[in-house]
Design an enzyme around this catalytic site. Structure first.
Site, PDB file in Angstrom:
ATOM      1  N   THR A  79       0.660  -1.085   0.252  1.00 53.78           N
ATOM      2  CA  THR A  79       0.203   0.127  -0.228  1.00 53.78           C
ATOM      3  C   THR A  79       1.060   1.030   0.059  1.00 53.78           C
ATOM      4  O   THR A  79       1.867   1.327   0.592  1.00 53.78           O
ATOM      5  CB  THR A  79      -0.604   0.084   1.670  1.00 53.78           C
ATOM      6  OG1 THR A  79      -0.286  -0.007   2.370  1.00 53.78           O
ATOM      7  CG2 THR A  79      -2.028  -0.631   0.867  1.00 53.78           C
ATOM      8  N   GLY A  80       0.205   1.834  -0.950  1.00 49.49           N
ATOM      9  CA  GLY A  80       1.247   3.387  -1.044  1.00 49.49           C
ATOM     10  C   GLY A  80       1.372   4.273   0.517  1.00 49.49           C
ATOM     11  O   GLY A  80      -0.030   4.324   1.326  1.00 49.49           O
ATOM     12  N   SER A 107       5.795  -1.713  -0.451  1.00 47.24           N
ATOM     13  CA  SER A 107       5.190  -0.957  -1.597  1.00 47.24           C
ATOM     14  C   SER A 107       6.395  -0.312  -1.928  1.00 47.24           C
ATOM     15  O   SER A 107       6.774   0.705  -1.579  1.00 47.24           O
ATOM     16  CB  SER A 107       4.254  -0.119  -1.619  1.00 47.24           C
ATOM     17  OG  SER A 107       4.412   0.691  -2.973  1.00 47.24           O
ATOM     18  N   TYR A 130       6.601  -1.165  -9.386  1.00 47.79           N
ATOM     19  CA  TYR A 130       5.826  -0.931 -10.743  1.00 47.79           C
ATOM     20  C   TYR A 130       7.282  -0.279 -12.123  1.00 47.79           C
ATOM     21  O   TYR A 130       8.094  -0.159 -11.783  1.00 47.79           O
ATOM     22  CB  TYR A 130       5.199   0.457 -10.409  1.00 47.79           C
ATOM     23  CG  TYR A 130       4.030   0.993  -9.238  1.00 47.79           C
ATOM     24  CD1 TYR A 130       2.895   0.336 -10.352  1.00 47.79           C
ATOM     25  CD2 TYR A 130       4.835   1.081  -8.132  1.00 47.79           C
ATOM     26  CE1 TYR A 130       1.714   0.077  -9.014  1.00 47.79           C
ATOM     27  CE2 TYR A 130       3.118   1.540  -7.245  1.00 47.79           C
ATOM     28  CZ  TYR A 130       1.752   1.258  -7.733  1.00 47.79           C
ATOM     29  OH  TYR A 130       0.930   0.795  -7.433  1.00 47.79           O
ATOM     30  N   THR A 156       3.081  -4.550  -9.828  1.00 50.78           N
ATOM     31  CA  THR A 156       1.819  -4.854 -10.065  1.00 50.78           C
ATOM     32  C   THR A 156       2.049  -4.105 -11.369  1.00 50.78           C
ATOM     33  O   THR A 156       2.613  -3.084 -12.584  1.00 50.78           O
ATOM     34  CB  THR A 156       1.355  -2.956  -9.253  1.00 50.78           C
ATOM     35  OG1 THR A 156       1.291  -3.285  -7.846  1.00 50.78           O
ATOM     36  CG2 THR A 156      -0.111  -3.056  -9.383  1.00 50.78           C
ATOM     37  N   ARG A 165      -9.273   9.779  -7.889  1.00 50.12           N
ATOM     38  CA  ARG A 165      -9.917   9.999  -7.069  1.00 50.12           C
ATOM     39  C   ARG A 165      -9.448  10.725  -6.196  1.00 50.12           C
ATOM     40  O   ARG A 165      -9.323  11.537  -5.901  1.00 50.12           O
ATOM     41  CB  ARG A 165      -9.092   9.177  -5.472  1.00 50.12           C
ATOM     42  CG  ARG A 165      -8.624   7.391  -6.240  1.00 50.12           C
ATOM     43  CD  ARG A 165      -6.958   7.013  -6.399  1.00 50.12           C
ATOM     44  NE  ARG A 165      -6.879   6.049  -7.145  1.00 50.12           N
ATOM     45  CZ  ARG A 165      -5.772   5.911  -6.600  1.00 50.12           C
ATOM     46  NH1 ARG A 165      -4.803   5.819  -5.779  1.00 50.12           N
ATOM     47  NH2 ARG A 165      -5.105   4.268  -7.303  1.00 50.12           N
ATOM     48  N   LYS A 252       0.482  -8.980 -10.123  1.00 49.87           N
ATOM     49  CA  LYS A 252      -0.545  -8.187  -9.679  1.00 49.87           C
ATOM     50  C   LYS A 252      -1.784  -7.372 -10.848  1.00 49.87           C
ATOM     51  O   LYS A 252      -0.741  -6.585 -10.755  1.00 49.87           O
ATOM     52  CB  LYS A 252      -0.310  -7.633  -8.310  1.00 49.87           C
ATOM     53  CG  LYS A 252      -1.023  -6.676  -7.667  1.00 49.87           C
ATOM     54  CD  LYS A 252      -0.743  -6.588  -5.838  1.00 49.87           C
ATOM     55  CE  LYS A 252      -1.559  -5.386  -5.418  1.00 49.87           C
ATOM     56  NZ  LYS A 252      -1.959  -3.983  -5.553  1.00 49.87           N
ATOM     57  N   HIS A 276      -6.906  -3.439  -7.402  1.00 51.77           N
ATOM     58  CA  HIS A 276      -6.577  -2.077  -7.423  1.00 51.77           C
ATOM     59  C   HIS A 276      -7.329  -1.739  -6.268  1.00 51.77           C
ATOM     60  O   HIS A 276      -7.451  -0.246  -5.378  1.00 51.77           O
ATOM     61  CB  HIS A 276      -5.326  -1.388  -7.795  1.00 51.77           C
ATOM     62  CG  HIS A 276      -4.181  -0.982  -7.443  1.00 51.77           C
ATOM     63  ND1 HIS A 276      -3.557  -0.537  -8.654  1.00 51.77           N
ATOM     64  CD2 HIS A 276      -4.363   0.027  -6.653  1.00 51.77           C
ATOM     65  CE1 HIS A 276      -1.789  -0.406  -7.419  1.00 51.77           C
ATOM     66  NE2 HIS A 276      -2.954   0.092  -7.129  1.00 51.77           N
ATOM     67  N   ARG A 279      -9.493   1.687  -6.570  1.00 52.55           N
ATOM     68  CA  ARG A 279      -8.918   2.558  -7.025  1.00 52.55           C
ATOM     69  C   ARG A 279      -7.925   2.767  -8.637  1.00 52.55           C
ATOM     70  O   ARG A 279      -7.907   3.802  -8.887  1.00 52.55           O
ATOM     71  CB  ARG A 279      -7.412   2.703  -6.247  1.00 52.55           C
ATOM     72  CG  ARG A 279      -7.974   2.416  -4.689  1.00 52.55           C
ATOM     73  CD  ARG A 279      -6.569   1.708  -3.499  1.00 52.55           C
ATOM     74  NE  ARG A 279      -5.638   2.851  -3.358  1.00 52.55           N
ATOM     75  CZ  ARG A 279      -5.897   4.361  -2.958  1.00 52.55           C
ATOM     76  NH1 ARG A 279      -6.906   3.923  -2.185  1.00 52.55           N
ATOM     77  NH2 ARG A 279      -4.882   4.388  -2.986  1.00 52.55           N
ATOM     78  N   SER A 308      -8.524  -6.994  -3.131  1.00 48.15           N
ATOM     79  CA  SER A 308      -9.693  -6.343  -3.131  1.00 48.15           C
ATOM     80  C   SER A 308     -11.229  -6.637  -2.229  1.00 48.15           C
ATOM     81  O   SER A 308     -11.525  -7.483  -2.621  1.00 48.15           O
ATOM     82  CB  SER A 308      -9.818  -5.790  -4.242  1.00 48.15           C
ATOM     83  OG  SER A 308      -8.551  -5.548  -4.812  1.00 48.15           O
ATOM     84  N   ILE A 310     -11.598  -7.458   0.883  1.00 48.93           N
ATOM     85  CA  ILE A 310     -11.286  -8.256   2.049  1.00 48.93           C
ATOM     86  C   ILE A 310     -11.098  -7.667   3.881  1.00 48.93           C
ATOM     87  O   ILE A 310     -10.361  -6.708   4.069  1.00 48.93           O
ATOM     88  CB  ILE A 310     -10.324  -9.197   1.744  1.00 48.93           C
ATOM     89  CG1 ILE A 310     -10.695 -10.344   1.093  1.00 48.93           C
ATOM     90  CG2 ILE A 310     -10.534  -9.870   3.429  1.00 48.93           C
ATOM     91  CD1 ILE A 310      -9.474 -11.317   1.102  1.00 48.93           C
TER      92      ILE A 310
END
Ligand code: GLV
Length: 381
Positions: A79-80, A107, A130, A156, A165, A252, A276, A279, A308, A310
């Site tokens: 997670t960023g 990440s 990435y 990813t 967002r 991913k 994701h 997102r 995603s 959970i």
């Protein structure tokens, strides 16, 4: 809040304790958030079969993910900006995961660096990458992950361009936050967060600043992504990375059976069925709704994992019942981290473990490795 009994309790506490821009960053989906909502509501539609009078003694949740033993098949997702939910957040989450016996995935867009995690943990962790335009930087990133003894690389593929967002734009998301009047007023209501943050030096993107060319700060995540992430990414690049890394590779961001087939041919060890966390592509299927067709396509050829949506042990069991060998929690552990630091991540893992263990017993099973679609009510999935 006196007693924490579920992930929602942690979320409420995190919302109170974490500055608005970082809480919103973690909790948002893209555009209308329809996929973000479907990730949870589609889990709810799936019903479990209650079984009685079966011996439920001696239960175990132990399993493996890409051949690595796990105390339960639930890893911490990459997670960023995790170190903005709580000072030194990635280190704290990695320590909680290590103690619990589940994988922690760092990440690329983390605040604490690969080296910070290696220095503060003793077991191998996983690292997420990435595809950047700057291949020299990528090569060095892979070398740094190797030097840190990472036991799997998570690549990813679903964020070469950033889904919008709205709240991040409105909040003017930056790390660290710019000290505008609006931000200062909000920070004044989060004294513990501020105090902890003043005691650490880790307040920017630890894997990148000082390592990638011409990057001293990342004023806006969206413009930085647009500049640095490679929009021409192809499966040939995936092959290049697989060879450069040479270790366990998890892909991913797969949501389509056709992409799953290509990923299976790519020689990766596992894929993560993921949107994701809702997102990126708003309007995409929820991960749990996408899972069955992907299992049909590649389930006999490679390990399939899922993230995603959970938020409970029941959700984990439903994903396993539909064929996933492992799952990942993102927001669930971030809520714990924002609420109570390392103790909050441990609380999150304990909550999920208890929910999994009790629910598995009520479904009539004692070993998580026996979980399959027999625990689900036909017609609900
Ligand atoms: C990065 O992974 C993000 O979803 O913001």
């Amino acid at each position: 809040m006196a007693v924490i009994t579920n992930i929602e309790d942690l979320r409420i506490l995190a919302e109170r304790r974490v500055p608005r821009m970082f809480y919103d960053y973690a909790d948002s989906g893209s555009w209308t958030e329809s996929t973000y909502r479907a990730n949870s509501s589609d889990f709810e539609k799936i019903k479990l079969r209650q079984r009685v009078a079966v011996n439920m003694d001696n239960r175990t949740l132990a399993s493996t993910m890409v051949g690595i033993p796990v105390a339960m098949p639930v890893a911490l997702a990459p997670t960023g900006l995790t170190g903005m939910q709580h000072a030194d957040g990635e280190i704290l989450a990695a320590k909680a995961a290590e103690r619990f016996g589940v994988p922690f995935t760092l990440s690329t867009m983390s605040i604490c660096s690969i080296e910070d995690i290696a220095a503060n943990t003793s077991k191998p962790f996983w690292f997420q990458v990435y595809f950047m335009r700057d291949r020299d930087f990528m090569t060095r990133l892979v070398e740094r992950a190797r030097a840190a003894n990472c036991s799997a690389l998570v690549l990813t593929l679903d964020l070469q361009i950033l889904g919008q967002r709205h709240k991040d734009i409105r909040n003017g998301l930056t790390a660290p936050p710019k000290l505008t009047l609006k931000n200062m007023l909000n920070l004044a209501t989060k004294p513990t967060w501020c105090l902890n943050m003043l005691q650490t030096k880790r307040r920017s993107f630890g894997n990148i600043v000082g390592h990638a060319k011409n990057v001293s700060d990342m004023s806006s995540l969206s413009s930085w992504t647009a500049e640095q992430f490679d929009p021409r990414l192809s499966w040939d690049d995936v092959e290049w990375l697989r060879r450069a890394w040479g270790g366990k590779l998890i892909i991913k961001g797969i949501l389509d059976p056709e992409d799953a087939r290509i990923a299976a041919q790519s020689g990766a060890d596992a894929i993560i069925v993921s949107n994701h966390g809702g997102r990126q592509l708003d309007g995409a299927l929820s991960s749990i709704a996408a899972l069955p067709a992907i299992m049909d396509a590649v389930g006999d050829r490679m390990e399939v994992h899922l993230d995603s949506g959970i938020r409970s042990g029941q959700d984990v069991l439903k994903a396993l019942a539909l064929g996933a060998k492992g799952t990942y929690i993102g927001r669930a552990f971030l809520y714990g981290l924002g609420a109570m630091g390392e103790a909050g991540v441990t609380a999150c893992l304990n909550i999920i473990r208890k929910e999994m263990d009790t629910t598995m017993a009520l479904c009539g099973l004692t070993d998580v490795k026996q979980v399959d679609s027999n625990i689900l009510v036909p017609g609900t999935y």
